[in-house]
Design a protein around this motif. Structure first.
Motif, short mmCIF file in Angstrom:
data_model
loop_
_atom_site.label_atom_id
_atom_site.label_comp_id
_atom_site.label_asym_id
_atom_site.label_seq_id
_atom_site.Cartn_x
_atom_site.Cartn_y
_atom_site.Cartn_z
N UNK A 41 -27.72 56.77 27.71
CA UNK A 41 -26.95 57.21 26.96
C UNK A 41 -25.51 57.07 27.50
N UNK A 42 -24.88 56.17 27.09
CA UNK A 42 -23.72 55.63 27.58
C UNK A 42 -22.65 56.82 27.71
N UNK A 43 -22.45 57.24 26.62
CA UNK A 43 -21.51 58.32 26.40
C UNK A 43 -21.53 59.51 27.54
N UNK A 44 -22.98 59.85 27.60
CA UNK A 44 -23.17 60.79 28.79
C UNK A 44 -23.03 60.31 30.04
N UNK A 45 -23.32 59.31 30.31
CA UNK A 45 -22.98 58.58 31.52
C UNK A 45 -21.35 58.53 31.94
N UNK A 46 -20.86 58.15 30.88
CA UNK A 46 -19.46 58.29 30.96
C UNK A 46 -18.64 59.46 31.17
N UNK A 47 -19.35 60.42 30.51
CA UNK A 47 -18.55 61.63 30.45
C UNK A 47 -18.85 62.59 31.73
N UNK A 48 -20.03 62.29 32.39
CA UNK A 48 -20.47 63.29 33.50
C UNK A 48 -19.55 62.63 34.79
N UNK A 49 -19.29 63.79 35.44
CA UNK A 49 -18.57 63.48 36.72
C UNK A 49 -19.39 63.19 37.70
N UNK A 50 -20.73 63.52 37.89
CA UNK A 50 -21.54 63.15 38.82
C UNK A 50 -21.65 61.38 38.61
N UNK A 72 -29.99 59.34 31.29
CA UNK A 72 -30.77 58.18 31.75
C UNK A 72 -32.34 58.81 31.21
N UNK A 73 -32.91 58.34 30.43
CA UNK A 73 -34.30 58.70 30.15
C UNK A 73 -35.33 57.90 30.67
N UNK A 74 -36.29 58.05 31.63
CA UNK A 74 -37.21 57.29 32.03
C UNK A 74 -38.21 57.28 31.10
N UNK A 88 -32.60 48.76 39.38
CA UNK A 88 -31.38 48.68 39.99
C UNK A 88 -30.52 48.34 38.82
N UNK A 89 -30.79 47.95 37.83
CA UNK A 89 -29.74 47.44 36.64
C UNK A 89 -29.33 48.76 35.97
N UNK A 90 -30.40 49.67 35.88
CA UNK A 90 -30.13 51.08 35.15
C UNK A 90 -29.09 51.67 35.95
N UNK A 91 -29.20 51.72 37.28
CA UNK A 91 -28.21 52.23 38.30
C UNK A 91 -26.88 51.57 38.15
N UNK A 92 -27.06 50.34 38.04
CA UNK A 92 -25.90 49.44 37.82
C UNK A 92 -24.94 49.75 36.53
N UNK A 93 -25.72 50.09 35.43
CA UNK A 93 -25.01 50.67 34.27
C UNK A 93 -24.31 51.85 34.50
N UNK A 94 -25.13 52.66 35.06
CA UNK A 94 -24.41 54.12 35.29
C UNK A 94 -23.25 53.81 36.44
N UNK A 95 -23.00 53.22 37.56
CA UNK A 95 -22.10 52.76 38.05
C UNK A 95 -20.96 52.40 37.33
N UNK A 96 -21.26 51.41 36.55
CA UNK A 96 -20.26 50.66 35.81
C UNK A 96 -19.53 51.53 34.84
N UNK A 97 -20.36 52.49 34.29
CA UNK A 97 -19.84 53.52 33.63
C UNK A 97 -18.83 54.53 34.21
N UNK A 98 -19.01 54.91 35.52
CA UNK A 98 -18.59 55.60 36.22
C UNK A 98 -17.18 54.89 36.85
N UNK A 99 -17.38 53.58 36.98
CA UNK A 99 -16.04 53.05 37.35
C UNK A 99 -15.00 52.96 36.41
N UNK A 100 -15.65 52.88 35.12
CA UNK A 100 -14.68 53.00 33.76
C UNK A 100 -13.98 54.14 33.69
N UNK A 101 -14.76 55.15 34.00
CA UNK A 101 -14.06 56.45 34.16
C UNK A 101 -13.06 56.70 35.06
#
Lengths: 222, 210
Positions: free
Chosen positions: A191-200, A180-182, B113-126
């Protein structure tokens, strides 16, 4: 010049077993590896030094393109970049100098003057030795010729160039790896791939740009 | 599938009555109608809603789950949990919300919050879904980076996926455009808002995730 002692700058040919028992000059046991491409760059910059004098030495580190080796420099690249002082000698002489340096490194004991000169950068300032480990074109062996005033100016110029290169590299890595770049508060690139790949699991973004993350291993309540 | 999720599934299977509960994630870009669909499914089979709907993008900023929805079709019944996820985007900008007459502070907060939500969505997908309903707005161009990337990730996970071409009640809707974009997957046209073609929706859910 495939290997170079980071303490005194002594160079070793590729595959040398000498280094296994430490640098024969200063006893150092940290060496950097210079691939052939770097050696060619060093050679090109050095030949620029020889041909154009001080103005060129300032230009070479600033402009990486200028450090690209001309085709003719490929042949004697290793020979002319072994740390011998640039004395305007032609190619065969440079080869002889390398042989001499190797023979000298294998047989002779370093003089106290050499040891003092070699130890100076490492003992006076740790940062200086760090810099020397990342030196590139034009100053392959500063301690081998401590009397050459051009070395000092090269070092300061190269510091600036290194900083600029590091900043560019950091930006590139940020682009590549940041999940996530602020851009500014309220503007984000993801970066969707990065978000997906991260365990955190990023659970909160702070105002100051910090993340709160849920590290793997903690139990996610149902 | 994460180790933790696998362990959790194993434990829940131990205590379940034998019928496997599939967790279906509803994914897609912002404003595709994911929450409207989740609410439609939840209301049709449980009488409850999942979350508020809005025409402003990123109304859903936390994943919401509705558990144990039993869908009966052709004499068979399937039990699913549906997870309504925040819309996935590669950019979130508060100025988009200001265009919807939002104060700047609220817009910035919504953006965060929307950005956090995207991160959460990607995490759920994984970690946490067994199948995906990918919802697209039929009136929008489906050839986007987000759609390509997300469907690619879902395919790489070997998750069963249904493409839902939503909003077919809109004038500009083109089901064919979505079918062309993802020919490797079955596309189901529907209007979650109007309740159009929901019979086929439930048939396909029972078929794919049962």
């Amino acid at each position: 010049m495939p290997h170079q002692c980071t303490e005194c700058g002594h160079t070793f040919p590729d595959g040398s077993k000498e280094m296994l028992s430490g640098c024969p000059d200063c006893g150092g046991n940290k060496f950097k590896f210079e691939p052939a491409a770097d050696a060619r760059e060093a050679s090109a910059a050095q030949s620029a030094d020889e041909s154009t004098d001080a103005a060129a030495t300032e230009h070479a580190p600033d402009d990486p393109a200028a450090a690209q080796p001309p085709p003719a420099a490929d042949g004697p690249a290793d020979a002319s970049s072994d740390g011998s002082p640039p004395d305007g000698s032609d190619t065969p002489a440079a080869v002889e100098t390398e042989d001499g340096a190797q023979a000298d490194a294998r047989s002779d004991v370093a003089s106290p003057d050499d040891l003092a000169a070699g130890a100076a950068p490492g003992t006076d300032d740790i940062a200086a030795s760090d810099d020397s480990a990342t030196l590139s074109a034009g100053e392959t062996d500063p301690s081998a010729d401590p009397t050459d005033p051009a070395d000092d100016s090269d070092a300061s110029d190269t510091d600036g160039a290194d900083d600029a290169e590091m900043a560019a590299l950091r930006r590139e890595l940020d682009d590549q790896f940041e999940s996530i770049k602020i851009l500014e508060p309220g503007q984000y690139e993801l970066n969707l791939m990065e978000l997906y790949n991260r365990e955190e699991f990023i659970i909160a973004l702070q105002e100051d740009g910090q993340y709160v993350i849920d590290v793997p291993g903690s139990w996610h309540g149902e | 599938m994460g180790l933790l999720a696998g362990l959790r599934n194993s434990i829940s299977n131990l205590f379940s009555s034998g019928q496997k509960q599939r967790r279906i994630g509803i994914y897609g870009p912002p404003n595709a109608g994911k929450t409207t669909l989740a609410n439609r499914i939840a209301r049709d089979w449980t009488g409850d809603a999942v979350g508020p709907e809005s025409h402003i993008p990123h109304e859903t900023r936390r994943a919401r789950r509705k558990e144990d929805i039993e869908i009966e079709r052709n004499g068979k019944s399937v039990n699913i949990d549906i997870v309504d996820t925040p819309g996935v985007a590669t950019k979130v900008d508060y100025e988009e919300f200001i265009e919807h007459d939002m104060e700047k502070d609220d817009a910035v907060r919504r953006s965060r919050e929307a950005t956090e939500g995207v991160a959460e969505a990607m995490h759920w997908l994984r970690e946490d879904v067994d199948g995906v309903i990918y919802v697209l707005d039929s009136a929008e161009d489906p050839f986007t980076q987000v759609n390509t990337m997300l469907v690619g990730i879902i395919e790489s996970q070997d998750l069963p996926v249904l493409i839902f071409a939503n909003k077919i009640d809109l004038e500009d809707a083109s089901i064919q455009r979505i079918t062309n974009a993802f020919p490797q997957h079955e596309t189901v046209p529907l209007s979650a808002l109007e309740g159009e073609n929901m019979d086929e929706v439930y048939e396909k859910i029972a078929e794919y995730f049962g």
